[in-house]
Enzyme design. Structure first.
Site, PDB file in Angstrom:
ATOM      1  N   ARG A   1       0.853  -1.182   0.000  1.00 50.48           N
ATOM      2  CA  ARG A   1       0.000   0.000   0.000  1.00 50.48           C
ATOM      3  C   ARG A   1       0.889   1.232   0.000  1.00 50.48           C
ATOM      4  O   ARG A   1       2.080   1.158   0.257  1.00 50.48           O
ATOM      5  CB  ARG A   1      -0.919   0.003   1.236  1.00 50.48           C
ATOM      6  CG  ARG A   1      -0.196  -0.391   2.509  1.00 50.48           C
ATOM      7  CD  ARG A   1      -0.721   0.265   3.728  1.00 50.48           C
ATOM      8  NE  ARG A   1      -0.580   1.702   3.684  1.00 50.48           N
ATOM      9  CZ  ARG A   1       0.550   2.362   3.920  1.00 50.48           C
ATOM     10  NH1 ARG A   1       1.670   1.708   4.196  1.00 50.48           N
ATOM     11  NH2 ARG A   1       0.582   3.672   3.876  1.00 50.48           N
ATOM     12  N   GLY A   2       0.257   2.367  -0.288  1.00 47.72           N
ATOM     13  CA  GLY A   2       1.000   3.614  -0.378  1.00 47.72           C
ATOM     14  C   GLY A   2       1.189   3.994  -1.830  1.00 47.72           C
ATOM     15  O   GLY A   2       1.645   3.177  -2.649  1.00 47.72           O
TER      16      GLY A   2
ATOM     17  N   ASP B   1      -2.611  10.424  -2.398  1.00 44.61           N
ATOM     18  CA  ASP B   1      -2.893   9.318  -3.316  1.00 44.61           C
ATOM     19  C   ASP B   1      -3.327   9.815  -4.684  1.00 44.61           C
ATOM     20  O   ASP B   1      -3.204   9.097  -5.671  1.00 44.61           O
ATOM     21  CB  ASP B   1      -3.966   8.412  -2.718  1.00 44.61           C
ATOM     22  CG  ASP B   1      -3.404   7.572  -1.587  1.00 44.61           C
ATOM     23  OD1 ASP B   1      -3.035   6.424  -1.840  1.00 44.61           O
ATOM     24  OD2 ASP B   1      -3.299   8.086  -0.462  1.00 44.61           O
TER      25      ASP B   1
ATOM     26  N   LYS C   1      -5.294   9.718   2.860  1.00 48.34           N
ATOM     27  CA  LYS C   1      -5.956   8.852   3.823  1.00 48.34           C
ATOM     28  C   LYS C   1      -7.004   9.635   4.622  1.00 48.34           C
ATOM     29  O   LYS C   1      -6.773  10.762   5.048  1.00 48.34           O
ATOM     30  CB  LYS C   1      -4.929   8.246   4.770  1.00 48.34           C
ATOM     31  CG  LYS C   1      -5.487   7.354   5.853  1.00 48.34           C
ATOM     32  CD  LYS C   1      -6.320   6.194   5.291  1.00 48.34           C
ATOM     33  CE  LYS C   1      -5.513   5.302   4.369  1.00 48.34           C
ATOM     34  NZ  LYS C   1      -6.326   4.180   3.826  1.00 48.34           N
TER      35      LYS C   1
END
Length: 379
Positions: free
Chosen positions: A64-65, A253, A264
């Site tokens: 993730r990321g 993101d 987030k």
């Protein structure tokens, strides 16, 4: 105050296991990931032998990321090509695995374009697969280089906005080496400040419901010897009110053309708090996160995740009890609202820091100019 104080000595990489790598054992090529769902309890690797396995790893947040998702997407295309699967089908599945993170589709497109170009030129599937792998490896290297440049630009901006050092930085979610080919985005700036002796305190928001701050950022900060303190997300307001925050640093993101930032969930409230308390709110992200095809924040598709992530608590090595694999904390049948991201409008963002420099104030024109300048340098 019961918290973690800075440790002297040489910094250690937050984990001895690479976040993502390509391997070619006798049975065929694979993409190997550090399973982030198992951190911080244990460092376990996950081996993906095909694109569907990688898609599941992305959806489950094993990897993730934003930046590393782009790298994973590119390696996924290369894996499909090397193993003789349908590259277009793999690319479509990978791109759709997490809709908000634009880096994922950027990485997939880059590797797929290299594959198609090589295949059209030579008709050789093996050569085309090699071209896709070269594209993925190049993206991996470039992200590491971008991470280092973002850290430098970010620290320079902090020094300009907050002369004197002793920075007390609040961060949200996880934006270190676990999300990057290098040392990360927002976390990399804090780490650079730490190494320069300019970081007084890193405040780490726990990041409910999946605790990426508590599990991952605190893990990286501890391994790097940084002075850090973990706080519940709903304690941030009292921290601002006490005058204990000098700057907020977060990743992204997707950044829309107008400068709206999807990050987030929980980032937007921090931006509101920062504005009220006259604290800089700084976004750190590579230019691959800027999506000129998304005109504004309202156009960003926000991923909705399963309700059980809210109605159950999950942690590594905890016995499975609930339907989602966790411990139930709400009555059976409770409905939950669980967006993975929220969107911060550009007027609440003090600056966007990229590998090519910072944009402040954040406007569509300034962002477009920076992207255009970057393309000219690349060409």
């Amino acid at each position: 105050m019961a918290d973690q104080y800075a440790q002297t000595g040489e910094d250690k990489r937050p984990t001895g296991i690479p976040v993502i790598r390509w391997e070619e054992p006798p049975e065929g090529p694979v993409v190997v990931l550090l399973d982030q769902t198992r951190l911080p309890a244990e460092e376990v690797e996950l081996v993906c032998t095909d694109a569907p396995a990688l898609v599941e790893a992305i959806r489950s947040l094993a990897v993730r990321g934003a930046p590393v998702l782009g790298i994973a997407g590119a390696y996924g295309v290369a894996l499909a090509a090397a193993r003789g699967f349908d590259v277009d089908e793999a690319a479509a599945a990978l791109s759709g695995a997490r809709p908000t993170a634009v880096n994922l589709s950027v990485g997939v497109h880059r590797a797929a374009a290299a594959y198609r170009s090589a295949l059209a030129e030579s008709g050789d599937g093996g050569g085309a697969a090699a071209a896709a792998l070269d594209a993925a490896r190049a993206l991996h290297r470039e992200d590491a280089e971008a991470s280092a440049r973002m850290a430098g630009h970010g620290l320079a901006l902090l020094e300009e906005l907050l002369p004197g050092g002793g920075h007390r930085i609040l961060t949200h979610c996880n934006s270190g080496s676990l999300v990057s080919g290098g040392e990360g985005t927002a976390f990399a700036v804090a780490l650079r400040a730490h190494r320069a002796g300019r970081l007084r305190r890193l405040w780490v928001g726990e990041t409910r419901p999946l605790l990426q701050g508590a599990r991952l950022t605190a893990y990286e900060a501890a391994r790097s010897g940084m002075a850090y303190t973990l706080l519940t997300d709903n304690a941030a307001g009292s921290l601002f009110a006490a005058g204990e925050v000098d700057a907020v640093l977060v990743g992204a993101d997707r950044i829309a053309a107008d400068g709206s930032v999807a990050n987030k969930v929980g980032s937007y409230p921090l931006a509101v708090l920062a504005r009220y308390h006259h604290v800089p709110f700084i976004v750190v992200a590579p230019l691959t996160t800027v999506d000129p095809e998304t005109p504004d924040g309202a156009s960003i598709e926000v991923e909705q995740r399963p309700g059980y992530e809210v109605t159950e608590l999950t942690a590594p090595q905890v016995p499975v009890m609930g339907a989602g694999g966790g411990i139930p904390v709400a009555p059976l049948g409770t409905q939950a609202y669980n967006p993975a991201f929220d969107v911060t409008p550009p007027e609440l963002v003090t600056a966007i820091v990229t590998e090519e420099g910072a944009v402040s104030p954040v406007t569509a024109e300034a962002l477009a100019e920076l992207c255009a300048r970057s393309r000219q340098v690349t060409i």
